[in-house]
Design a protein around this motif. Sequence first.
Motif, PDB file in Angstrom:
ATOM      1  N   GLU A  48       0.833  -1.211   0.000  1.00  0.00           N
ATOM      2  CA  GLU A  48       0.000   0.000   0.000  1.00  0.00           C
ATOM      3  C   GLU A  48       0.865   1.257   0.000  1.00  0.00           C
ATOM      4  OE1 GLU A  48      -2.727  -0.087   3.261  1.00  0.00           O
ATOM      5  OE2 GLU A  48      -3.829  -1.809   2.477  1.00  0.00           O
ATOM      6  N   GLN A  49       1.926   1.243   0.817  1.00  0.00           N
ATOM      7  CA  GLN A  49       2.813   2.392   0.857  1.00  0.00           C
ATOM      8  C   GLN A  49       3.509   2.599  -0.494  1.00  0.00           C
ATOM      9  OE1 GLN A  49       5.387   1.611   4.200  1.00  0.00           O
ATOM     10  NE2 GLN A  49       3.951   2.485   5.692  1.00  0.00           N
ATOM     11  N   ALA A  50       3.921   1.483  -1.114  1.00  0.00           N
ATOM     12  CA  ALA A  50       4.546   1.588  -2.437  1.00  0.00           C
ATOM     13  C   ALA A  50       3.534   2.132  -3.449  1.00  0.00           C
ATOM     14  CB  ALA A  50       5.072   0.228  -2.885  1.00  0.00           C
ATOM     15  N   GLN A  51       2.284   1.648  -3.350  1.00  0.00           N
ATOM     16  CA  GLN A  51       1.230   2.135  -4.251  1.00  0.00           C
ATOM     17  C   GLN A  51       0.979   3.624  -4.017  1.00  0.00           C
ATOM     18  OE1 GLN A  51      -0.201   0.445  -6.625  1.00  0.00           O
ATOM     19  NE2 GLN A  51      -1.620   2.039  -7.234  1.00  0.00           N
ATOM     20  N   ILE A  52       0.963   4.039  -2.754  1.00  0.00           N
ATOM     21  CA  ILE A  52       0.760   5.458  -2.430  1.00  0.00           C
ATOM     22  C   ILE A  52       1.917   6.283  -2.983  1.00  0.00           C
ATOM     23  CG2 ILE A  52       0.728   7.115  -0.519  1.00  0.00           C
ATOM     24  CD1 ILE A  52      -0.866   5.001   1.081  1.00  0.00           C
ATOM     25  N   LYS A  53       3.165   5.778  -2.847  1.00  0.00           N
ATOM     26  CA  LYS A  53       4.316   6.500  -3.390  1.00  0.00           C
ATOM     27  C   LYS A  53       4.204   6.623  -4.908  1.00  0.00           C
ATOM     28  CE  LYS A  53       7.883   5.593   0.047  1.00  0.00           C
ATOM     29  NZ  LYS A  53       9.193   4.959   0.308  1.00  0.00           N
ATOM     30  N   ARG A  54       3.821   5.510  -5.573  1.00  0.00           N
ATOM     31  CA  ARG A  54       3.669   5.567  -7.027  1.00  0.00           C
ATOM     32  C   ARG A  54       2.599   6.574  -7.425  1.00  0.00           C
ATOM     33  NH1 ARG A  54       2.264   0.017  -7.629  1.00  0.00           N
ATOM     34  NH2 ARG A  54       3.709  -0.798  -6.144  1.00  0.00           N
ATOM     35  N   GLU A  55       1.493   6.562  -6.704  1.00  0.00           N
ATOM     36  CA  GLU A  55       0.410   7.498  -7.013  1.00  0.00           C
ATOM     37  C   GLU A  55       0.832   8.940  -6.743  1.00  0.00           C
ATOM     38  OE1 GLU A  55      -3.092   6.335  -4.918  1.00  0.00           O
ATOM     39  OE2 GLU A  55      -3.346   4.501  -6.089  1.00  0.00           O
TER      40      GLU A  55
END
Length: 176
Positions: A48-55
Motif C-alpha cells: 500500500e505504501q509503495a502504491q501510495i508513493k507511485r500514485e
Amino acid sequence: MIVDYYETSPRKEEEFEEFLDEQIKRNNKTLERKAKQKEKLKREKIKEQAQIKRESKKNMKVISGLCIFFAVFSIIGYRVFLINNSLKEKEKLKAQLSEIKKQNDQLQVTIEQQMNLNTIEQEAKEKLGMRKLDNNQKVYVNLNKEDYTQSSVKKETSNEKDTWWAKLLKDLFNIE
C-alpha cells in the motif's frame, strides 16, 4: 478440565501431558497463524505504501506538467500581448505619418501659391505701398576692379623640420 495434582495417576498424567502438548501445539499453530497474518499485513502495508508513493509520484508529474503548461501558456500570452501592442503603436504611427504628409502637401501648395511673382508683386503694392522703379530713380555705381578679399591660406614654413621644443616656443610667443 480441572486437574487435581494430589490424586493423579500415571494415566492421568499422561493424558494431562498429551493435553498440554495438544494445547501447546494449538497455541503454536495459532501463534504461527497470527505471525503469518502479521507478516501478511506487513507485506500488504508495504504494498500500500509503495502504491501510495507511485500514485504521489504520478500526481506530482501531473501537477508539474500542469505548472509547466501554465507557465508556457502565460509566456505565449504575454508575447502575443506585446506583439499586439507593437502593432497598435505601428498603426498609430502610420496614421500620424499620413496626417503629417497631408499637412506637408498642403503647406507645399500654399508655399507655391505664395511664391508666384504676380502674388508677391500684388502684395507689395497693396500691403507695403511699393511701386516699380522709374528710369530716373536708378543710380549706377562704378566699382574698382580690385580684389579686396584676403586668402585664408597661411604660408607653410619649415615647421615639419623644427623640433618639438622649437614648435612650442613658436606657439607660446606667436612667432611665425
